[in-house]
Enzyme design. Structure first.
Site, PDB file in Angstrom:
ATOM      1  N   ARG A 175      77.036   6.536  22.154  1.00  0.00           N
ATOM      2  CA  ARG A 175      77.360   5.203  22.668  1.00  0.00           C
ATOM      3  C   ARG A 175      76.170   4.488  23.299  1.00  0.00           C
ATOM      4  O   ARG A 175      76.197   3.281  23.515  1.00  0.00           O
ATOM      5  CB  ARG A 175      78.478   5.309  23.703  1.00  0.00           C
ATOM      6  CG  ARG A 175      78.105   6.051  24.971  1.00  0.00           C
ATOM      7  CD  ARG A 175      79.304   6.175  25.891  1.00  0.00           C
ATOM      8  NE  ARG A 175      78.983   6.935  27.093  1.00  0.00           N
ATOM      9  CZ  ARG A 175      79.891   7.270  28.010  1.00  0.00           C
ATOM     10  NH1 ARG A 175      81.161   6.932  27.840  1.00  0.00           N
ATOM     11  NH2 ARG A 175      79.550   7.959  29.079  1.00  0.00           N
ATOM     12  N   ALA A 222      68.044  20.985  42.189  1.00  0.00           N
ATOM     13  CA  ALA A 222      66.848  20.627  41.428  1.00  0.00           C
ATOM     14  C   ALA A 222      66.619  19.121  41.392  1.00  0.00           C
ATOM     15  O   ALA A 222      65.492  18.647  41.583  1.00  0.00           O
ATOM     16  CB  ALA A 222      66.951  21.189  40.014  1.00  0.00           C
ATOM     17  N   HIS A 231      44.308  39.208  30.672  1.00  0.00           N
ATOM     18  CA  HIS A 231      43.600  39.000  31.931  1.00  0.00           C
ATOM     19  C   HIS A 231      42.419  38.043  31.689  1.00  0.00           C
ATOM     20  O   HIS A 231      41.721  38.177  30.686  1.00  0.00           O
ATOM     21  CB  HIS A 231      43.060  40.340  32.448  1.00  0.00           C
ATOM     22  CG  HIS A 231      42.169  40.190  33.652  1.00  0.00           C
ATOM     23  ND1 HIS A 231      42.675  40.032  34.923  1.00  0.00           N
ATOM     24  CD2 HIS A 231      40.813  40.171  33.757  1.00  0.00           C
ATOM     25  CE1 HIS A 231      41.674  39.929  35.774  1.00  0.00           C
ATOM     26  NE2 HIS A 231      40.516  40.015  35.094  1.00  0.00           N
TER      27      HIS A 231
END
Length: 466
Positions: free
Chosen positions: A34, A186, A445
């Protein structure tokens, strides 16, 4: 004979993904929308909000340049340009969804849908261009979404002037100097984070005794301290009793510990949850059952009415875009009789504040409430090499294992870009990984994700770098 195999009502992240998956499986599919393709998430939620937050983060970072051996002066921002960029991002994504609909030969019907009885199912669409169209389908997926919930007991309604919901907060004409944000989930915290980054005075009001009620308590407490360092103020355990316009701003009356208090600001943002868009669709005509305003579904997203499915926000918590997409795929595959995995997979929660918060699975307090014996590990970013090099040492990783089986059952993070890291733990829980599996993974790493490995080691007394 039905005109379509499937009609999807709503084109948010659940609806349009369901339509694409259905088309991939050979179903003749139509989608009814819509307003805007992509729904609230893409146009007035997830995506434009993240664009605003990135602008705020970039601007705020300029005040920390000296920490990197850099300097700059006279930094300013163009508020109108920030809002324009956010709206442009949403428009770009909207065009992308339109392209996907054409690519997958999904017919888009622009208008408002209403269900009618029939076999096959009937959907009457009041077309945006005028007139109406009735389409028939063997199956229907309801992806109706939700809207901001009001607080009728205090007469709080977004008016676009001094009282805002998420739409008003995403596209204001000017930058207010002060805000009261009601709700520390949030949505509320992300708007608080953005507007604080641009210098606005922000106070967040939360009804329960701590912020971020759905998150692990230890993480929530760390988050509040981090937000307070940035200048965001909080009123927790504060019941809002009245919101009223006053002069050039608003007055928010709260009750804290039995005592009344009035907070004043230019604007009040309501972020107190959502209400499913289940009214006016004709659910009662078909006899679709609801549960506290949300559509009841089974493990395959089916309603009690044969051939009618419901996904996403209108079908209940968690109210997250990725949950809606997951359910949409599952529903489409079930309709097509395609072998599909369990719809009840672990769903991560993400909050894109500074610092970010991400989580999946059970919290420590949830495990204790269920009388589960657990092993818990933690690792701080302050001793992670990549975090130290990047100057992003705030926060930590926390993991929860079942002590009897070794299964990972929960993970919680706070820190820089942890929303990009949580998926590692989501995968682990989905694959039923144990501590041995995670201990044996080789993490690259230097990366901040090494903290995920160390936290898992810590739960079993094997941590290396602290």
């Amino acid at each position: 004979m039905a005109e379509f195999d499937l009609v999807v009502i709503g084109s948010g992240p659940g609806g349009y993904v369901a339509a694409i998956r259905a088309s991939q499986l050979g179903l003749k599919t139509a989608i009814v929308e819509r307003e805007n393709l992509g729904g609230i998430c893409l146009n007035w939620g997830c995506i434009p909000t993240k664009a605003l937050l990135k602008s705020g983060e970039k601007f705020e970072s300029l005040s920390h340049l000296s920490e990197y051996g850099l300097s700059a002066s006279g930094a300013t921002f163009d508020f109108d340009a920030i809002i324009k960029r956010s709206r442009g991002v949403a428009a770009t994504m909207n065009k992308g969804i339109a392209y996907l609909m054409k690519k997958h030969k999904i017919e888009v019907i622009e208008g408002t849908a209403k269900l009618e009885k029939g076999s096959p199912a009937k959907v009457v669409v009041a077309l945006n261009a005028g007139g109406s169209r009735t389409v028939e389908a063997k199956s229907i997926i309801l992806a109706l979404g939700a809207r901001a919930r009001a607080l009728p007991q205090i007469g709080l309604e977004a008016d676009g002037d001094k009282i805002w919901a998420y739409r008003e907060a995403l596209a204001p004409k000017t930058l207010p100097k002060s805000f009261v944000v009601i709700g520390s989930g949030a949505i509320g915290l992300e708007f608080a984070s953005f507007y604080r980054a641009l210098g606005s005075d922000v106070t967040v009001v939360e009804a329960v005794e701590r912020i971020m009620p759905v998150e692990d308590e230890e993480v929530a407490k760390a988050a509040q301290k981090a937000f307070e360092k940035r200048g965001i103020k909080f009123r927790v355990g504060a019941k809002v009793t009245k919101v009223a316009k006053a002069g050039q701003g608003v007055q928010v009356s709260v009750e804290v510990g039995g005592k009344g208090e009035t907070l004043e600001a230019e604007v009040c943002i309501s972020a107190v949850g959502i209400t499913a868009n289940t009214d006016g669709v004709g659910l009662e005509t078909l006899g679709v059952e609801l549960d506290r305003g949300h559509i009841k579904t089974d493990s395959h997203c089916q309603t009690n009415v044969k051939g009618v499915y419901a996904i996403g926000d209108c079908a209940g918590a968690p109210w997250l875009a990725h949950k809606a997409s997951h359910e949409g795929i599952h529903a489409a595959e079930h309709i097509a009789a395609y072998k599909t995995p369990n719809v009840h997979s672990p769903i991560a929660g993400c909050t894109y504040t500074q610092p970010q918060v991400a989580s999946v699975g059970v919290t420590e307090q949830g495990a204790k409430a269920a009388n589960r014996e657990v092993k818990i590990g933690r690792f701080p970013f302050r001793v992670n090499g990549k975090a130290v090099a990047a100057g992003e040492v705030e926060g930590f990783v926390k993991v929860i294992f079942d002590a009897k089986t070794g299964a990972l059952i929960g993970a919680h993070m706070i820190g820089h870009e942890v929303t990009e890291m949580i998926q590692g733990y989501v995968t682990a829980i989905t694959m039923e990984a144990t501590e041995e599996d995670i201990h044996g993974i080789v993490y690259p790493h230097p990366t901040m994700s090494e903290a995920m490995h160390e936290a898992a080691l810590d739960a079993y007394g094997r941590v290396l770098h602290i």
